[in-house]
Enzyme design. Structure first.
Site, PDB file in Angstrom:
ATOM      1  N   ASN A   3      -5.282   3.352   1.936  1.00 29.76           N
ATOM      2  CA  ASN A   3      -5.264   3.349   0.474  1.00 29.76           C
ATOM      3  C   ASN A   3      -5.311   1.910   0.053  1.00 29.76           C
ATOM      4  O   ASN A   3      -4.436   1.139   0.421  1.00 29.76           O
ATOM      5  CB  ASN A   3      -3.962   3.946  -0.067  1.00 29.76           C
ATOM      6  CG  ASN A   3      -3.925   5.441   0.064  1.00 29.76           C
ATOM      7  OD1 ASN A   3      -4.953   6.105   0.008  1.00 29.76           O
ATOM      8  ND2 ASN A   3      -2.743   5.972   0.243  1.00 29.76           N
ATOM      9  N   HIS A  47      -0.564  -6.041   1.470  1.00 31.22           N
ATOM     10  CA  HIS A  47      -0.809  -6.515   2.835  1.00 31.22           C
ATOM     11  C   HIS A  47      -1.815  -5.565   3.502  1.00 31.22           C
ATOM     12  O   HIS A  47      -1.653  -4.357   3.434  1.00 31.22           O
ATOM     13  CB  HIS A  47       0.511  -6.537   3.622  1.00 31.22           C
ATOM     14  CG  HIS A  47       0.413  -7.305   4.900  1.00 31.22           C
ATOM     15  ND1 HIS A  47       1.042  -8.516   5.100  1.00 31.22           N
ATOM     16  CD2 HIS A  47      -0.282  -7.063   6.031  1.00 31.22           C
ATOM     17  CE1 HIS A  47       0.757  -8.962   6.311  1.00 31.22           C
ATOM     18  NE2 HIS A  47      -0.060  -8.092   6.894  1.00 31.22           N
ATOM     19  N   GLN A  77      -2.633   3.745   7.393  1.00 27.56           N
ATOM     20  CA  GLN A  77      -1.649   4.668   7.950  1.00 27.56           C
ATOM     21  C   GLN A  77      -2.343   5.593   8.943  1.00 27.56           C
ATOM     22  O   GLN A  77      -3.541   5.844   8.833  1.00 27.56           O
ATOM     23  CB  GLN A  77      -1.008   5.488   6.837  1.00 27.56           C
ATOM     24  CG  GLN A  77      -0.272   4.627   5.840  1.00 27.56           C
ATOM     25  CD  GLN A  77       0.527   5.466   4.865  1.00 27.56           C
ATOM     26  OE1 GLN A  77       1.360   6.276   5.265  1.00 27.56           O
ATOM     27  NE2 GLN A  77       0.261   5.284   3.590  1.00 27.56           N
TER      28      GLN A  77
HETATM   29 ZN   LIG Z   1       2.468  -9.250   3.922  1.00 29.23          ZN
END
Ligand SMILES: [Zn+2]
Ligand SMILES: [Zn+2]
Ligand SMILES: [Zn+2]
Length: 343
Positions: free
Chosen positions: A154, A165, A169
């Site tokens: 996402n 960051h 997943q």
């Molecule tokens: Zn980070």
């Protein structure tokens, strides 16, 4: 029928669903809400980020000083490893039904650098990401009780990504989830009926027509599928018939890395913003033989007309069928015009 001018619906053979296309509506005035996106430049290291190297996470664990990719079990996993494999069906009527679902949820950082994305990372770094996806698929797919491994990213606040960051997943589940289950059934039926793979046959048609192809290399083709629902949705398809990342040969891993960088940086040029999206790989189920399955990835970006105007799936789309105004052919043309380093 003129697909450029007249309203029509298009069939999605992968999911057995339809999408309504209304090309004549592209000029209607927009009255929707405007969302503000954050354009703040990010630092290479953020001391408050729970994914950056050396920082501590919610559970108190410290991340290692990782140098490339980094995988850990999700601290707030949606699935637990040992949920009972029970089934409830009240009075055996098939009306109130539940099944136990267990699984493993992991988070994978693409890079120690807080400020990068898959589009700004260098090719060797993205190749390392592909290698890690591959080893994760192999490991999780072999785990007992696991039927499917879903790798997904996402990107952007608009898609609910809680942390910028660069990460994705990986959810490994005891059942095959709904979307790949529909595609599994469609691909099995197509193979039985035609003796060929659905996506191999579809790719041939698209390569004849060319109007929906955005970019390609020796290993992969990126196209806006004929049945696309999201304005700039694309399908990334391997040229070779195979089901999973571990089946890649020769230069296919680096070709996938290259095409991902190309399509995501193309997206970033559409509205001159880091394009939000949900993307994920659809690979064959983890167990058993799956000659019908063709490796691919979907990108579902919500943006419609600018960096702040997004498509919503509401009204007729919730109650009837998904609908789009800009045709998949126009979307492909727009994306194609923004590809750099065309091969
Ligand atoms: Zn980070
Ligand atoms: Zn195929
Ligand atoms: Zn799929």
């Amino acid at each position: 029928m003129d697909l450029k001018e007249q309203s029509h619906r298009r069939f999605n053979p992968l999911t057995d669903e339809w999408v309504l296309v209304s090309p004549h509506r592209t000029q209607r005035p927009w009255l929707g809400a405007i969302e503000k996106l954050s354009h703040v430049a990010r630092p290479a290291y953020d001391p408050t980020c729970y994914l950056c190297p050396g920082n501590s996470r919610a559970c108190g664990v410290h991340n290692p000083q990782y140098q490339s990719t980094f995988v850990f079990e999700n601290d707030f996993a949606a699935l637990k490893k040992n949920a009972p494999a029970a089934r409830i069906d009240v009075q055996d009527k098939g009306l109130i039904v539940a099944e136990g679902e267990s699984g493993i949820c992991r988070v994978m950082c693409f890079s120690p650098r807080h400020d990068l994305t898959l589009s700004s990372m260098e090719q060797p770094g993205i190749e390392e990401v592909v290698r890690t996806w591959t080893s994760q698929f192999t490991e999780l797919g072999a785990a007992s009780g696991i039927s499917h491994v879903q790798i997904f990213e996402n990107r952007g606040e608009m898609m609910g990504a809680s942390n910028p960051h660069p990460h994705c997943q990986i959810w490994a589940t005891s059942s095959v989830p709904q979307a790949p289950a529909h595609e599994l059934s469609a691909q099995q039926k197509y193979l039985q009926k035609h003796g060929n793979c659905l996506l191999c046959d579809y790719l041939k048609l698209e390569e004849n027509e060319k109007s929906r192809i955005v970019v390609s290399n020796e290993g992969f083709v990126v196209l806006v599928p004929f049945w696309a629902v999201w304005p700039f949705e694309v399908l990334v398809c391997s040229r070779r018939h195979m089901g999973t990342l571990p089946e890649f040969k020769g230069r296919e891993a680096s070709q996938l890395a290259a095409i991902l960088k190309q399509i995501i940086s193309t997206y970033d040029r559409v509205f001159e913003v880091a394009f939000p999206y949900s993307m994920g790989f659809h690979q064959s189920p983890a167990k058993g033989d799956h000659p019908e399955w063709h490796f691919h990835a979907h990108f579902y970006p919500p943006l419609l007309r600018s960096s702040t105007v997004r498509k919503f799936m509401v009204g007729f789309e919730m109650l009837g069928t998904p609908q789009r105004d800009i045709t998949p052919e126009l979307a492909a043309e727009k994306l194609r015009s923004l590809v750099t380093d065309k091969k």
